[in-house]
Design a protein around this motif. Structure first.
Motif, short mmCIF file in Angstrom:
data_model
loop_
_atom_site.label_atom_id
_atom_site.label_comp_id
_atom_site.label_asym_id
_atom_site.label_seq_id
_atom_site.Cartn_x
_atom_site.Cartn_y
_atom_site.Cartn_z
N ASN A 264 -6.30 -0.70 -3.46
CA ASN A 264 -5.29 -1.27 -4.50
C ASN A 264 -5.11 -0.21 -5.52
O ASN A 264 -6.18 0.46 -5.93
CB ASN A 264 -5.69 -2.69 -5.03
CG ASN A 264 -5.37 -3.74 -4.14
OD1 ASN A 264 -4.71 -3.81 -2.97
ND2 ASN A 264 -5.96 -4.84 -4.45
N GLY A 265 -3.92 0.13 -5.67
CA GLY A 265 -3.77 1.00 -6.95
C GLY A 265 -3.78 2.59 -6.22
O GLY A 265 -3.82 3.52 -7.12
N GLU B 218 -3.54 -0.06 4.89
CA GLU B 218 -4.67 -1.01 4.78
C GLU B 218 -4.57 -1.46 6.35
O GLU B 218 -3.80 -1.33 7.06
CB GLU B 218 -4.29 -2.13 3.97
CG GLU B 218 -2.93 -2.73 4.29
CD GLU B 218 -2.73 -4.03 3.30
OE1 GLU B 218 -3.24 -3.99 2.17
OE2 GLU B 218 -1.76 -4.74 3.64
N GLY C 221 -2.47 -5.83 -0.06
CA GLY C 221 -2.70 -4.74 -1.04
C GLY C 221 -1.50 -4.63 -2.00
O GLY C 221 -0.24 -5.09 -1.49
N SER C 222 -1.64 -4.04 -3.14
CA SER C 222 -0.63 -3.72 -4.05
C SER C 222 -0.66 -2.48 -4.83
O SER C 222 -1.97 -1.72 -4.87
CB SER C 222 -0.39 -4.73 -4.95
OG SER C 222 -1.44 -4.89 -5.74
N ARG D 259 0.74 0.74 -4.60
CA ARG D 259 0.32 2.01 -3.51
C ARG D 259 1.45 3.00 -3.70
O ARG D 259 2.52 2.33 -3.64
CB ARG D 259 -0.13 1.58 -2.05
CG ARG D 259 -1.53 0.89 -2.28
CD ARG D 259 -1.78 0.37 -0.99
NE ARG D 259 -3.20 -0.60 -1.04
CZ ARG D 259 -3.41 -1.47 -0.25
NH1 ARG D 259 -2.60 -1.79 0.76
NH2 ARG D 259 -4.64 -2.05 -0.19
N GLY E 131 1.68 -2.01 1.24
CA GLY E 131 1.43 -2.33 0.07
C GLY E 131 2.54 -3.22 -0.77
O GLY E 131 3.64 -2.86 -0.64
N SER F 178 4.98 -1.70 -3.89
CA SER F 178 4.51 -0.30 -3.75
C SER F 178 5.66 0.59 -3.64
O SER F 178 6.70 0.20 -3.49
CB SER F 178 3.46 -0.13 -2.62
OG SER F 178 2.40 -0.88 -2.81
#
Length: 196
Positions: A85-86, A110, A130-131, A133, A158, A161
């Motif tokens: 993430n990030g 991912e 996820g987030s 990105r 993501g 993103s």
């Protein structure tokens, strides 16, 4: 006469030395797993970074390439960050003068595929887990001076993103002739705030 000859012989040497300094760059032509920064590209000195078609930068998380000095980044290889993430492939600080050119691959992904739990033929659940990105990112604040050109491919997986996100003012040229694919909720392919 000796002084004149000494100065005459020294002049071409100085011109050649000055010329080579103008074209210095750090070349990445193999796989690297550590992130890189333009400000420390040559150990303790700043320099341009060029990733060849045989080179790659593949860290386990965070930012793969950071532009934090007045130096350019050229990618003809692969920049990839997975399962984090990030994560950001190329992050340019606002307030620098640089050029970003991508003719290779940028991947921020991912290992997740939605399933079909109720067996109705439609995928269930979110498109991504996820987030935060980004493929190429310039955060808000200040001015980024230079050109951002994508002739390659950018793939991001993501939520919240973006493939390319330019939050600060861009004083230069933005050009996208490549492919940008972003999978997730509240995602953006290309976002630019102010291009002059």
């Amino acid at each position: 006469m000796r002084n004149l000859l000494a100065y005459t012989c020294l002049t071409p040497v100085l011109l050649i030395a000055g010329h080579s300094a103008l074209h210095a760059e750090v070349v990445v032509d193999s796989k690297k797993t550590a992130p890189v920064q333009t400000s420390t590209a040559k150990g303790s000195a700043a320099d341009d970074i060029r990733i060849t078609d045989k080179g790659s930068i593949v860290p386990t998380g965070g930012i793969a390439v950071t532009i934090d000095s007045n130096n350019k980044v050229t990618n003809a290889g692969t920049i990839q960050v997975s399962k984090a993430n990030g994560a950001v492939a190329i992050h340019a600080n606002a307030g620098v003068a640089s050029n970003i050119t991508n003719s290779g691959k940028i991947i921020v992904d991912e290992d997740y595929t939605p399933g079909d739990g109720d067996k109705d033929g439609d995928l269930d659940g979110p498109f991504a887990q996820g987030s935060g990105r980004y493929g190429i990112r310039v955060p808000a604040g200040g001015i980024f001076t230079g050109n951002i050109v994508n002739n390659g491919t950018i793939e991001v997986e993501g939520n919240d993103s973006a493939g390319i996100a330019i939050g600060s003012r861009l004083s230069g040229k933005f050009e996208n002739n490549g492919g940008v694919k972003v999978t997730g909720d509240r995602r953006t392919g290309i976002r630019a705030s102010d291009v002059t």
